[in-house]
Design an enzyme around this catalytic site. Structure first.
Site, PDB file in Angstrom:
ATOM      1  N   ARG A 140      29.603  39.386  38.676  1.00 42.46           N
ATOM      2  CA  ARG A 140      30.687  38.594  39.256  1.00 42.46           C
ATOM      3  C   ARG A 140      30.109  37.705  40.350  1.00 42.46           C
ATOM      4  O   ARG A 140      29.181  38.082  41.055  1.00 42.46           O
ATOM      5  CB  ARG A 140      31.782  39.499  39.852  1.00 42.46           C
ATOM      6  CG  ARG A 140      32.683  40.173  38.821  1.00 42.46           C
ATOM      7  CD  ARG A 140      33.583  39.169  38.125  1.00 42.46           C
ATOM      8  NE  ARG A 140      34.531  39.781  37.221  1.00 42.46           N
ATOM      9  CZ  ARG A 140      34.332  40.010  35.930  1.00 42.46           C
ATOM     10  NH1 ARG A 140      33.164  39.667  35.396  1.00 42.46           N
ATOM     11  NH2 ARG A 140      35.257  40.555  35.180  1.00 42.46           N
ATOM     12  N   ARG A 171      24.198  53.723  41.665  1.00 44.18           N
ATOM     13  CA  ARG A 171      24.844  54.770  42.462  1.00 44.18           C
ATOM     14  C   ARG A 171      24.379  56.145  42.026  1.00 44.18           C
ATOM     15  O   ARG A 171      24.133  57.018  42.857  1.00 44.18           O
ATOM     16  CB  ARG A 171      26.374  54.686  42.306  1.00 44.18           C
ATOM     17  CG  ARG A 171      27.025  53.523  43.015  1.00 44.18           C
ATOM     18  CD  ARG A 171      28.502  53.467  42.719  1.00 44.18           C
ATOM     19  NE  ARG A 171      28.769  53.341  41.282  1.00 44.18           N
ATOM     20  CZ  ARG A 171      29.966  53.399  40.731  1.00 44.18           C
ATOM     21  NH1 ARG A 171      31.033  53.593  41.494  1.00 44.18           N
ATOM     22  NH2 ARG A 171      30.118  53.258  39.427  1.00 44.18           N
ATOM     23  N   GLU A 194      35.142  29.651  39.613  1.00 42.97           N
ATOM     24  CA  GLU A 194      34.698  29.231  38.280  1.00 42.97           C
ATOM     25  C   GLU A 194      35.713  28.247  37.704  1.00 42.97           C
ATOM     26  O   GLU A 194      36.887  28.611  37.564  1.00 42.97           O
ATOM     27  CB  GLU A 194      34.555  30.440  37.348  1.00 42.97           C
ATOM     28  CG  GLU A 194      33.423  31.352  37.743  1.00 42.97           C
ATOM     29  CD  GLU A 194      33.305  32.578  36.854  1.00 42.97           C
ATOM     30  OE1 GLU A 194      32.325  33.333  37.026  1.00 42.97           O
ATOM     31  OE2 GLU A 194      34.204  32.811  35.999  1.00 42.97           O
ATOM     32  N   MET A 199      22.715  50.118  36.721  1.00 45.43           N
ATOM     33  CA  MET A 199      22.195  50.579  35.425  1.00 45.43           C
ATOM     34  C   MET A 199      23.295  51.286  34.657  1.00 45.43           C
ATOM     35  O   MET A 199      23.193  52.446  34.282  1.00 45.43           O
ATOM     36  CB  MET A 199      20.991  51.493  35.632  1.00 45.43           C
ATOM     37  CG  MET A 199      20.229  51.850  34.359  1.00 45.43           C
ATOM     38  SD  MET A 199      19.368  50.473  33.633  1.00 45.43           S
ATOM     39  CE  MET A 199      17.664  50.943  34.014  1.00 45.43           C
ATOM     40  N   GLY A 200      24.407  50.551  34.448  1.00 49.06           N
ATOM     41  CA  GLY A 200      25.451  51.056  33.569  1.00 49.06           C
ATOM     42  C   GLY A 200      25.105  50.717  32.130  1.00 49.06           C
ATOM     43  O   GLY A 200      23.936  50.546  31.779  1.00 49.06           O
ATOM     44  N   ILE A 260      25.598  47.942  30.372  1.00 50.75           N
ATOM     45  CA  ILE A 260      24.959  46.632  30.219  1.00 50.75           C
ATOM     46  C   ILE A 260      23.558  46.643  30.804  1.00 50.75           C
ATOM     47  O   ILE A 260      22.599  46.191  30.169  1.00 50.75           O
ATOM     48  CB  ILE A 260      25.818  45.537  30.876  1.00 50.75           C
ATOM     49  CG1 ILE A 260      27.161  45.400  30.142  1.00 50.75           C
ATOM     50  CG2 ILE A 260      25.082  44.202  30.886  1.00 50.75           C
ATOM     51  CD1 ILE A 260      28.165  44.510  30.848  1.00 50.75           C
ATOM     52  N   HIS A 273      30.214  31.560  32.271  1.00 52.34           N
ATOM     53  CA  HIS A 273      30.749  32.923  32.122  1.00 52.34           C
ATOM     54  C   HIS A 273      30.919  33.274  30.641  1.00 52.34           C
ATOM     55  O   HIS A 273      32.018  33.563  30.156  1.00 52.34           O
ATOM     56  CB  HIS A 273      32.073  33.066  32.868  1.00 52.34           C
ATOM     57  CG  HIS A 273      32.401  34.494  33.223  1.00 52.34           C
ATOM     58  ND1 HIS A 273      33.154  34.841  34.320  1.00 52.34           N
ATOM     59  CD2 HIS A 273      32.078  35.673  32.616  1.00 52.34           C
ATOM     60  CE1 HIS A 273      33.287  36.160  34.390  1.00 52.34           C
ATOM     61  NE2 HIS A 273      32.635  36.679  33.354  1.00 52.34           N
ATOM     62  N   THR A 289      24.854  38.366  36.077  1.00 51.22           N
ATOM     63  CA  THR A 289      25.776  38.401  34.940  1.00 51.22           C
ATOM     64  C   THR A 289      26.996  39.261  35.260  1.00 51.22           C
ATOM     65  O   THR A 289      27.711  39.660  34.355  1.00 51.22           O
ATOM     66  CB  THR A 289      25.073  38.957  33.683  1.00 51.22           C
ATOM     67  OG1 THR A 289      24.591  40.279  33.955  1.00 51.22           O
ATOM     68  CG2 THR A 289      23.913  38.077  33.257  1.00 51.22           C
TER      69      THR A 289
END
Length: 271
Positions: A189, A127, A218, A104-105, A107, A237, A187
């Site tokens: 890595r 975290r 990728e 929950m940063g 983005i 991506h 979304t």
């Protein structure tokens, strides 16, 4: 650096004795050996904030596309084999469903803001817990243990940085904790998910579907099993891929380079 090019290795650093800064596009810095760069006295910057809105938009788009089976629907609608549309061809509801956000940063929080408009129940694992005001604003419930989030969510969206702690964060055990009706959205890595375990889970109907903006590598090899499954959506991506955001990313990088050369504080410096 754009699309992780050029690759920063010791040989390159030795050939550039006057190098002061590496400005990398995007949020992730997992492609950089920070200890190596810092040992040469080179500063590092990225562009974390300008990509957040577009990436959150794409995350929500993948939730909608997977739940309503838009890719399959398009293929049915345009196929020369189609004679009629079957009445029992159904998707899943988004409104009122439970969304679990892992990470929950900036983005992840913006995804929660969008999901609130769809009246979704929002769980999150992070975290550090967000403050009560931020939780209340989007109606988010904190799950200290990721297992609790996985067991309850209809959609699980991954929005974490790739670190040693998040490498293959979602593996066989975690996938088996999810509902058989659940969809995984990534979304962040590709290496955050154990792709072999994911293929097995999809083939065995351990989970319902997956929507990926990132894979490893990728692009995937053209014979990769993920490319052959109907319950998979893969995009190339494109989280930050709008004209406005890509221009802002480049402007951010130029500002950081100019500051680094002038010995001034560097915007978005990676410490």
């Amino acid at each position: 650096m754009w699309y992780h090019r050029p690759v920063i290795k010791e040989e390159l650093l030795q050939s550039l004795p006057n190098l002061k800064i590496v400005a990398s596009s995007g949020v992730g810095i997992d492609h950089l050996d920070l200890n190596l760069l810092f040992s040469y006295g080179v500063k590092v910057s990225n562009t974390p904030f300008v990509v957040s809105t577009d990436t959150a938009d794409l995350g929500m788009a993948l939730i909608l596309a997977s739940s309503r089976r838009l890719v399959e629907g398009y293929q049915m609608a345009v196929s020369p084999e189609t004679k009629y549309f079957p009445a029992d061809w159904l998707g899943a509801e988004v409104s009122g469903a439970t969304l679990g956000i892992v990470g929950m940063g900036t983005i992840g929080y913006k995804v929660a803001e969008r999901a609130k408009a769809f009246e979704m129940k929002i769980l999150y694992h992070n975290r550090n817990r967000r403050n009560k005001e931020e939780e209340s604003a989007v109606g988010a419930i904190y799950c200290k243990k990721i297992d609790d989030l996985l067991q309850q969510s209809d959609f699980v969206l991954l929005s974490v940085n790739l670190t040693p702690q998040t490498h293959k964060l979602i593996g066989k055990r975690e996938l088996e904790l999810m509902k058989p009706t659940a969809t995984l959205i990534n979304t962040s890595r590709g290496l955050v998910v154990d792709q072999d375990a994911l293929v097995e889970a999809l083939q065995n109907k351990v989970i319902k579907a997956v929507a990926l903006d990132v894979t490893y590598p990728e692009p995937l090899p053209r014979d990769h099993p993920l490319l052959k499954l109907k319950n998979v959506i893969i995009t190339p991506h494109i989280g930050s891929a709008t004209k406005k955001t890509r221009c802002l990313m480049m402007e951010n990088m130029v500002e950081s380079i100019q500051a680094g050369l002038a010995g001034l504080p560097i915007p978005n410096e990676v410490l």
